[in-house]
Every structure is written in structure tokens, then in C-alpha cells.
Motif scaffolding. Sequence first.
Motif, PDB file in Angstrom:
ATOM      1  N   SER A  38       1.140 -12.176 -10.054  1.00  0.00           N
ATOM      2  CA  SER A  38       0.087 -12.463 -11.029  1.00  0.00           C
ATOM      3  C   SER A  38      -0.933 -11.335 -11.104  1.00  0.00           C
ATOM      4  O   SER A  38      -1.124 -10.585 -10.138  1.00  0.00           O
ATOM      5  N   MET A 133      -0.844 -17.852 -13.218  1.00  0.00           N
ATOM      6  CA  MET A 133      -0.986 -17.850 -11.763  1.00  0.00           C
ATOM      7  C   MET A 133       0.094 -18.699 -11.101  1.00  0.00           C
ATOM      8  O   MET A 133       0.418 -19.774 -11.610  1.00  0.00           O
ATOM      9  N   ARG A 162       5.414 -18.117 -13.728  1.00  0.00           N
ATOM     10  CA  ARG A 162       4.980 -17.997 -12.338  1.00  0.00           C
ATOM     11  C   ARG A 162       5.471 -19.201 -11.523  1.00  0.00           C
ATOM     12  O   ARG A 162       5.621 -20.301 -12.057  1.00  0.00           O
TER      13      ARG A 162
END
Length: 402
Positions: A38, A133, A162
Motif C-alpha cells: 500500500s 490498504m 489489497r
Amino acid sequence: MTANEKFFDDDKKAAAVLKHGVLRRYLAKFSGATSSTSSGKRVAYIDGYAGEGEYVNPRSGVTSEGSPAIALRIASDQAAVGITLSCTFIEKDADAFAALESFVSSHAVGSGRALQGDARDHLSIVMQSCVGMPALVFIDPFGRGPDVVVTVKTILGRDDARPTELLLNLSIQAIRRIGARIWEAEEATGREATLAGLDEWMGGDWWRDIYTSDEILSTPEADRAHAAATAVAATYVRKIADAAGCAAYAVPIRRKPSDKELFWLTLFCPRTLALWHFNEVVSLALKEWRGFLADVELAELERTEMETPGLFSNISELQGIQQADERQIDRDAVDDIKASVLKNLRSNSPLSTRSDLQAIFGPALGVGRETHLRTAWKELSAEGHVLPAPTGKLQNVMIHRA
């Protein structure tokens, strides 16, 4: 009784040692391993039933960490190496939330926030705020947890490249208590409303067939409710994993080794490599838990010795027995791994430590970890069964027959 007092009066300290031992280690591992995916090395942690943050024993004054305290301490440690662990804590109870909000504001240093309300009402918005994230969600309710739809769509179905993982503390005792009402008379007060609540939790009434099956009804009465609850829990876990297209790893949480499990602390994850890391974490947490129980046993013996001098000649004798037991656990883990590898290894089909974890560890899964596998591998190689282990980490390698 406040939640603070309940934490101690329910005598769940030993179970909390294991649960928090897993959470503490895995959250640190997850944030460290995924932060590089991230921008700005930002990782999200969401605690859906956070509690007060920390708990002070009303009798002894001793403070114990709750999951928020654990998370914020890890956030502080990760900040020192350039990782931002962004923590969101959700708590419904007004008194517990007041304590949580105060705790977070005095400890978070910009890395945490507290939200009041039902986790199911907040999760969707909170998950949307974690776009870009990696996210680890921890759900640890006192009783009923999120239903299958919420779990799969809101948490594990997040539309983000993610990694998203869920650590769910599934209450076996809640399923057991609620589900057992199906055996009551149909006119029993509150029966149908209670059962309907379990229908919602489980994502349907399929669990009723398990409770009324011949297999369960033929189980001795003393064990019937627990057998039904664990069978339902196993199906619930499988339904979530199948619907989300992910793997699952359940850790039984008990007060003592001989007790029936109270919870299944279950990791749902899309990456098979995560199972290797989680198994390492579980093994270390179990060792810590056994050490805690051994300390409790020693403390009780010391109190007895003070009350009845001469009853026990040497407390070190018990310590010696405990140490021998721990060595035997290690040896048994190695032997179980050796037996499982020999059972499942075929000459033209090597075993992968990444995708064949259960086949490699067998009964030692959760107890054994990389150090036990390395010892087992070395012995199997010396005995002429497998090729020698490679140097370095074993988390993504193949075991070949010699």
C-alpha cells in the motif's frame, strides 16, 4: 456487573491469554508483511467488538490488556519502522465505549479512533474507508457474531486488490446455548424468537437439521449440545470460506487442555501463505498459554505449601514435571509431522509447505511450527525417506521423496 468485572469473574483469563497471544503476534505479522503493498505503508485494523481497551481486576488492581491496548501497542512499534497501522475500534455498550474512547484518545497518538454502535452498522462504512490498504478485521463478540452475508459481502468481499483477512472468535458456547432450545417444547416462552436469531446468525435454518439429526440425537445427553454446536460451527466456517473463496484455520480456545472449547478463533484469508504464518503464531501462543497454566499450577501449590507446611517436599519437582511435559509435546509434534509426511508423500507428487500444510503437519497442526518441521525433515532425510531440507525459511518449499 460491568464488562470490566465480567472479564475476571467469568474466569476467562486463561482463554484470553491464548486469544490475545494469537492476536498480538498475528496483527504484528500481518501489518509487517502486507504494508509494502500500500501507498505510504498504511495498514488497517478494525476491531468490531472492542470493549474497554484494558481491564483492571477490581479485586487485585492488576491491569490486563484488551484487544485495543494490544493493537495500539503494535501500532506504536510499527510506526518506529515506518508502518502506519490505522486502528478503528467499535463498541456498542455506552459505559464500555466511554472507557474505550478515553483509552484510545490517551494512547492512540493519531493511529486510532473509537466508534460507538453495533459493529454491523459500522462495518460497511469503515471497510470503505480502508480503500487501498490491507485490512485485518477482528470480530470478538460476547455471543452472536455477524451473519454469513455480512461476513462474506462486507468484510471478505471487499472490492480491493489489497489483502483482506478476518479473525473471527466464533462462540461455541453461544451456539450451544441458543441451539439447544430447539429441543424444548414448541410452546416454550421465547423459544422460536431465540431460534430465529440463530437462523439469522447462521444465514439460514440449515443448522436445525444438524441439531435434529440421528447422529446428534444418539449422542450421550451430556455431550449432545456440544457435539451439535461444533458440527454447526464447522459448517458455518466452511460456508463462509466457500462463499468468499478463501481458506480458513480454526483454533480451539479453552480454559484448560482437558476442557471443551469455548470458542474457535478462526482466520479467514485469501492467501495460502498466510496459513503458514498463522500456524507459527498459533504454536507460539499455545506454548505461552501452557506456560501460563503451569504458572497458575505452581502458584496454587505454593499457596497450599504455605497453608500446610511439609505437604509437598519440593516445589521444584512439579517444575521438573512441567518441563518434561513440554519436551514431550515438542517430541510428539516432530513424530506426528514425520508420520503425516510419510503418509501423504508420493514419489511423483511432492508436498508443498505453502499449500499442503495440513498434510505435512497432520495432528501437530497448531502445536508444531517451523522448528518442529525442520527437526522432522532432518530425521526423515537421515532415515532415507526424503531429500534434505533447503537452507533458509521453509515457508514456501517442496518436500521430495528420496
